[in-house]
Every structure is written in C-alpha cells, then in structure tokens.
Design a protein around this motif. Structure first.
Motif, PDB file in Angstrom:
ATOM      1  N   PHE A   1       7.234  -3.591  -1.125  1.00  0.00           N
ATOM      2  CA  PHE A   1       6.959  -2.158  -1.245  1.00  0.00           C
ATOM      3  C   PHE A   1       6.949  -1.746  -2.718  1.00  0.00           C
ATOM      4  O   PHE A   1       7.677  -2.310  -3.539  1.00  0.00           O
ATOM      5  N   LYS A   2       6.148  -0.753  -3.026  1.00  0.00           N
ATOM      6  CA  LYS A   2       6.187  -0.165  -4.357  1.00  0.00           C
ATOM      7  C   LYS A   2       7.324   0.853  -4.399  1.00  0.00           C
ATOM      8  O   LYS A   2       7.451   1.688  -3.509  1.00  0.00           O
ATOM      9  N   VAL A   3       8.139   0.785  -5.401  1.00  0.00           N
ATOM     10  CA  VAL A   3       9.240   1.734  -5.540  1.00  0.00           C
ATOM     11  C   VAL A   3       8.882   2.737  -6.625  1.00  0.00           C
ATOM     12  O   VAL A   3       8.608   2.360  -7.777  1.00  0.00           O
ATOM     13  N   GLY A   4       8.861   4.005  -6.244  1.00  0.00           N
ATOM     14  CA  GLY A   4       8.554   5.052  -7.205  1.00  0.00           C
ATOM     15  C   GLY A   4       9.779   5.449  -7.997  1.00  0.00           C
ATOM     16  O   GLY A   4       9.926   5.109  -9.171  1.00  0.00           O
ATOM     17  N   THR A   5      10.696   6.154  -7.341  1.00  0.00           N
ATOM     18  CA  THR A   5      11.935   6.584  -7.984  1.00  0.00           C
ATOM     19  C   THR A   5      13.111   6.324  -7.053  1.00  0.00           C
ATOM     20  O   THR A   5      12.943   6.102  -5.846  1.00  0.00           O
TER      21      THR A   5
ATOM     22  N   GLU B   1       0.818  -1.216   0.000  1.00  0.00           N
ATOM     23  CA  GLU B   1       0.000   0.000   0.000  1.00  0.00           C
ATOM     24  C   GLU B   1       0.850   1.263   0.000  1.00  0.00           C
ATOM     25  O   GLU B   1       0.315   2.371  -0.119  1.00  0.00           O
TER      26      GLU B   1
ATOM     27  N   ASN C   1      10.246   6.116  -2.252  1.00  0.00           N
ATOM     28  CA  ASN C   1      11.244   6.759  -3.119  1.00  0.00           C
ATOM     29  C   ASN C   1      12.570   6.767  -2.371  1.00  0.00           C
ATOM     30  O   ASN C   1      12.641   7.256  -1.240  1.00  0.00           O
TER      31      ASN C   1
ATOM     32  N   THR D   1       3.028   7.784   0.663  1.00  0.00           N
ATOM     33  CA  THR D   1       4.316   7.925  -0.020  1.00  0.00           C
ATOM     34  C   THR D   1       5.381   8.355   0.987  1.00  0.00           C
ATOM     35  O   THR D   1       5.173   9.300   1.756  1.00  0.00           O
TER      36      THR D   1
ATOM     37  N   THR E   1       4.273   3.602  -1.324  1.00  0.00           N
ATOM     38  CA  THR E   1       5.244   3.887  -2.382  1.00  0.00           C
ATOM     39  C   THR E   1       6.481   4.491  -1.743  1.00  0.00           C
ATOM     40  O   THR E   1       6.384   5.485  -1.001  1.00  0.00           O
TER      41      THR E   1
ATOM     42  N   ALA F   1      11.701  -3.332  -2.861  1.00  0.00           N
ATOM     43  CA  ALA F   1      10.779  -3.980  -3.803  1.00  0.00           C
ATOM     44  C   ALA F   1      10.648  -5.465  -3.487  1.00  0.00           C
ATOM     45  O   ALA F   1       9.550  -6.037  -3.582  1.00  0.00           O
TER      46      ALA F   1
END
Length: 225
Positions: free
Chosen positions: A128-132, A101, A105, A188, A103, A124
């Motif tokens: 976890f979601k990796v944005g940048t 859930e 960075n 985020t 993101t 990742a």
C-alpha cells in the motif's frame, strides 16, 4: 266419452271425490319435472351465493385462491433463492483494486503511542502507498470503539477500496463513505485505529476475509420469502 264426463268438456276433465263431482285438469308429467328442476337450480344458486359471501367476509380460502397461490409460489421461491445466492444479480461480485493503487493514511485514535507509525509501516510492507500517519484529530481521538474506522470516498470503487483495507485489519472495522459530490478521492482511505485494534491480520485471514467480502450474500426483504 265417459258417462261421467259432462257434455261439452271434450274428455278434458274427470270426476273425482265421493261426495260431489269435482273437475280437475290432468297434470302433465313434463310440467312437474320442469318445476322440480327449476326449484333445484334456484336452491343451488342460493347456496353457492351464500358460500361466496361467507368466503368474502370470513377470509377463508377457496379452491381458486389456493390454485393461484400454488401457481405463484414456485416463482417466488426462485426469486428468494436467487437473492440468497452469493454473486447473484442482487449482490454483484466486488472487484478489489491492487494495494499499490491505494493511498492509506493511518491515524492513532488510542492512548497507545507509536501505533500509527508501526501500522503504517506494515501497510507499506504489504504494497500500500502510505500518505501520512500520526495522531487522530479530536473529532475521533479516543472515540473509535471498534478496531478501526475507515473513511473513504463515495461510490463502488471507494467501497471496494475500504473493504480491501478492512480485510487487512484484525477485528471489526467501521466503514464511513463520503457523501456524494464531496470530491474525496476514491483511492484514498483514512484509517483511524480504535480501542479494539490489536494488529493487522495474517495472509490467510486476509484471503478469507476478501473471499467473503467479494461475494456478499444479499438478504431477502422482510415479508417477501
């Protein structure tokens, strides 16, 4: 009537003395007792008033004050104990979001090359979601002394998100929530890797850190316990 009682006195006077007859009214025992009791009462009240003045200006404790203190101390003790119990009303348990859930960075604020990409890959792998990822802005570059500086949104959900990320990082992380009304997403988190960063924590260390963060102990305010 006695021969020594002058006529017309009705027996109310008696002769005393050995030189000249002096007449004196006989004392009443009831009157004498009343005078004595009145004197004792006045002296007692005066003494009690003196003690009250000494107590007021001297700051000493009286039995009434001691009783009141004893009556309030159990309630005060219960309040202090409740504040120190993890998960009590003064320190509600934190509900963490799922890694998917959030993101993340990742930015490298150190002189080590490739640190941001490697760490982003590890996040990742943990769901976890990796944005940048990349190098940190000059505002943070070489200025983060702790393991990481975590920048998130505002509010309880944003705080829970930052603490979930901080539990993944070995060492001390500094949390920097956004100001109210900033509009920054609560899901985020920017991770600024600092000079104290070495690696992410293992699974057992993460579980232990999350357990400690989920039920923080609320410290009582100074002077209340």
């Amino acid at each position: 009537m006695s021969m020594l009682t002058p006529p017309g006195m009705g027996g109310k006077y008696r002769v005393t003395g050995n030189q000249y007859p002096r007449m004196r009214r006989s004392r009443s025992k009831v009157r004498v007792a009343a005078v004595v009791l009145t004197t004792v009462a006045v002296v007692g009240l005066a003494g009690w008033g003196t003690l009250q003045l000494v107590d007021v200006f001297g700051g000493t404790s009286t039995p009434a004050k001691t009783t009141a203190a004893k009556a309030t101390s159990p309630a005060k003790e219960r309040a202090c104990k409740a504040a120190a119990v993890p998960g009590s009303a003064s320190s509600a348990p934190i509900t963490f979001p799922e890694p998917g859930e959030l993101t993340v960075n990742v930015y490298n604020a150190t002189a080590k090359s490739g640190l941001a990409k490697d760490t982003a890959d590890e996040f990742a792998a943990r769901g976890f979601k990796v944005g940048t990822f990349g190098n940190a802005d000059p505002e943070y570059d070489r200025k983060v002394k702790t393991a990481a500086l975590l920048i998130g949104g505002h509010g309880p959900k944003a705080e829970a998100a930052m603490k979930l990320v901080s539990a993944q990082i070995k060492g001390t992380s500094t949390l920097k929530p956004a100001a109210a009304g900033s509009g920054r997403p609560t899901g985020t988190v920017d991770v600024m890797l600092g000079n104290g960063f070495t690696k992410l924590s293992g699974d057992k260390a993460v579980e232990k850190a999350l357990a400690a963060l989920a039920r923080p102990s609320a410290a009582p305010s100074a002077g209340t316990c």
